[in-house]
Design a protein around this motif. Structure first.
Motif, mmCIF file in Angstrom:
data_model
loop_
_atom_site.group_PDB
_atom_site.id
_atom_site.type_symbol
_atom_site.label_atom_id
_atom_site.label_comp_id
_atom_site.label_asym_id
_atom_site.label_seq_id
_atom_site.Cartn_x
_atom_site.Cartn_y
_atom_site.Cartn_z
ATOM 1 N N PRO A 169 9.937 25.959 117.110
ATOM 2 C CA PRO A 169 9.038 27.000 116.616
ATOM 3 C C PRO A 169 9.104 27.096 115.100
ATOM 4 N N GLY A 170 7.965 27.268 114.479
ATOM 5 C CA GLY A 170 7.922 27.428 113.025
ATOM 6 C C GLY A 170 8.573 28.736 112.614
ATOM 7 N N ASN A 171 9.136 28.726 111.423
ATOM 8 C CA ASN A 171 9.815 29.905 110.896
ATOM 9 C C ASN A 171 9.064 30.409 109.670
ATOM 10 N N PRO A 172 8.350 31.530 109.805
ATOM 11 C CA PRO A 172 7.596 32.027 108.660
ATOM 12 C C PRO A 172 8.449 32.823 107.684
ATOM 13 N N GLU A 173 9.712 33.053 108.043
ATOM 14 C CA GLU A 173 10.589 33.871 107.182
ATOM 15 C C GLU A 173 11.495 32.951 106.384
ATOM 16 N N VAL A 174 11.084 32.577 105.181
ATOM 17 C CA VAL A 174 11.845 31.573 104.444
ATOM 18 C C VAL A 174 12.422 32.099 103.130
ATOM 19 N N ASP A 175 12.405 33.408 102.963
ATOM 20 C CA ASP A 175 12.966 33.997 101.744
ATOM 21 C C ASP A 175 14.491 34.025 101.859
ATOM 22 N N PRO A 176 15.195 33.249 101.003
ATOM 23 C CA PRO A 176 16.661 33.193 101.146
ATOM 24 C C PRO A 176 17.341 34.527 100.894
ATOM 25 N N ASP A 177 16.630 35.465 100.280
ATOM 26 C CA ASP A 177 17.254 36.753 99.965
ATOM 27 C C ASP A 177 16.986 37.825 101.021
ATOM 28 N N ARG A 178 16.236 37.459 102.068
ATOM 29 C CA ARG A 178 15.986 38.456 103.117
ATOM 30 C C ARG A 178 16.574 37.991 104.435
ATOM 31 N N PRO A 179 17.185 38.912 105.185
ATOM 32 C CA PRO A 179 17.736 38.507 106.478
ATOM 33 C C PRO A 179 16.605 38.128 107.448
ATOM 34 N N VAL A 180 16.924 37.199 108.324
ATOM 35 C CA VAL A 180 15.963 36.774 109.344
ATOM 36 C C VAL A 180 15.915 37.810 110.466
ATOM 37 N N ASP A 181 14.732 38.047 110.995
ATOM 38 C CA ASP A 181 14.574 38.930 112.155
ATOM 39 C C ASP A 181 14.885 38.112 113.413
ATOM 40 N N LEU A 182 16.111 38.277 113.928
ATOM 41 C CA LEU A 182 16.562 37.456 115.054
ATOM 42 C C LEU A 182 15.693 37.635 116.284
ATOM 43 N N THR A 183 15.342 38.882 116.559
ATOM 44 C CA THR A 183 14.549 39.149 117.754
ATOM 45 C C THR A 183 13.208 38.424 117.664
ATOM 46 N N ALA A 184 12.603 38.456 116.475
ATOM 47 C CA ALA A 184 11.322 37.775 116.296
ATOM 48 C C ALA A 184 11.488 36.263 116.402
ATOM 49 N N ALA A 185 12.569 35.747 115.823
ATOM 50 C CA ALA A 185 12.798 34.292 115.868
ATOM 51 C C ALA A 185 12.977 33.830 117.314
ATOM 52 N N LEU A 186 13.738 34.599 118.088
ATOM 53 C CA LEU A 186 13.970 34.220 119.484
ATOM 54 C C LEU A 186 12.717 34.415 120.322
ATOM 55 N N ALA A 187 11.881 35.390 119.941
ATOM 56 C CA ALA A 187 10.606 35.574 120.648
ATOM 57 C C ALA A 187 9.691 34.367 120.408
ATOM 58 N N ARG A 188 9.748 33.801 119.210
ATOM 59 C CA ARG A 188 8.948 32.597 118.944
ATOM 60 C C ARG A 188 9.442 31.419 119.784
ATOM 61 N N LEU A 189 10.765 31.315 119.929
ATOM 62 C CA LEU A 189 11.312 30.258 120.789
ATOM 63 C C LEU A 189 10.864 30.473 122.229
ATOM 64 N N GLU A 190 10.968 31.713 122.686
ATOM 65 C CA GLU A 190 10.548 32.022 124.051
ATOM 66 C C GLU A 190 9.065 31.691 124.249
#
Lengths: 235, 235
Positions: free
Chosen positions: A183-204
């Motif tokens: 899944p593509g990751n639209p959150e690529v700002d190194p200074d911001r934490p990744v939204d894990l729930t959103a990332a896993l929802a994209r995988l799902e």
């Protein structure tokens, strides 16, 4: 002869694709012939960062890889940017002589003789959402250059339905290549934490799409490093 | 002849080990010769759940796998419980005749002729934290039964330092087996959500342990299904 190197780090694990979970040291090359709109490694792509790319000889790169790995052979992952715009043949020769393995990830836009000396070559043609146009003749030249040397796999990042449909077509064109979807990751700002729930929802969502389609060929995998470390560099 | 089946579900992806990310239908056998204190599949282990295990013929199991996969060949994952206490040979024969592949995961306590008919056999000897004692003669008999048929890998779950040190010893004993390490998951209540941050911290801790040790042989992988679906069943 020097190579432009953005960073050398590890040991960590390979976070994605064919070697997911494998301990590795990364050698990230600076410079790229592509400008994917969602690039997660702009610091190794955009020439605005060029001053951060150290010119290093193969000997100097190799010394750093050995230092990081305490001289214990492991798989070295050559990434970028697009490492294929430079000549990593001498580095690979140095490492192989000491029992190290080599993997390389590239989009497949530039073929290199040294692909044949790798253990693993991951070609990741960029889907429509990247706004890049794949040169399939160049991609085929990469496959030809690799020959029977490395294990070759194809990894495709999926941001949207157009990417997914494109991946299905590309997969048909290369029926014999092991295929990895991510899944593509639209959150690529190194200074911001990744939204894990959103990332896993994209995988799902990608798992659901593939399985609902009855398309059982690709492996569907996340970016483990992104889940564990977010967009932090050097891990 | 019937088999005790706890659940048949999918298609989903294999969440862990050698086939991580591979689309699969799971056939989960009911019954186990072990009682790992941290078991995450007690509903397929504890005889208190025995009434939930359907007695099914290989034909009936096979019909359900085909229905779930819409007749499109994929890899069928036989898990449990310990599937090796039952005879899955006839099911494998049915599926192979129609082009399906088969993987099986077992602790390696009971050897079966049908191991040789698998494509992938994952042996997961249980570490000290499980409070089980591995019978290495039985484990070796499993390897012998598999022979050159399937690809065999070894997966070890790591809960604590004692497990880690044990894994290092076991790994030495089987230098030629591909090795997968997985952080243990202490959160196995299907009715409570998993703490993602804690789960990923356990993965990070295991990566750190392995790389700091300069131990570059094992692949370190999470349980993807647990990250995506928690302890929900049937996915």
């Amino acid at each position: 002869m020097t190579l432009r190197i953005s960073e050398i780090f590890g040991p960590t694990i390979q976070g994605e694709g064919a070697l997911i979970g494998v301990p590795t040291v990364f050698v990230r090359a600076g410079g790229c012939d592509y400008r994917c709109v969602w690039c997660d490694s702009l610091h190794a792509v955009d020439s605005a960062y060029r001053r951060d790319w150290a010119p290093m000889t193969p000997d100097a790169i190799w010394a750093e890889v050995k230092r990081l790995s305490s001289g214990q052979p492991l798989v070295v992952s050559i990434s970028g940017g697009n490492p294929a715009i430079q000549d990593f043949g001498p580095l690979i020769a140095l490492g192989r002589a000491e029992g190290y393995g080599f993997a390389c990830e590239t989009q497949g836009s530039v073929a290199r003789d040294w692909f044949a000396d790798l253990d693993t070559l991951v070609l990741s043609p960029k889907p429509p959402s990247s706004y890049q146009v794949v040169d399939w003749a160049a991609f085929d030249a990469c496959l030809a250059a690799a020959g029977l040397g490395p294990q070759v796999g194809m990894k495709i990042v999926i941001f949207d339905e157009a990417d997914y449909l494109w991946a299905r077509e590309v997969a048909e064109r290369y029926p014999d290549l092991p295929l990895y979807l991510q899944p593509g990751n639209p959150e690529v700002d190194p200074d911001r934490p990744v939204d894990l729930t959103a990332a896993l929802a994209r995988l799902e969502g990608l798992i659901d799409r593939v399985t609902a389609d009855g398309w059982f060929r690709p492996r569907v995998l996340p970016q483990l490093h992104m889940l564990v470390w977010g967009n932090k560099r050097g891990v």
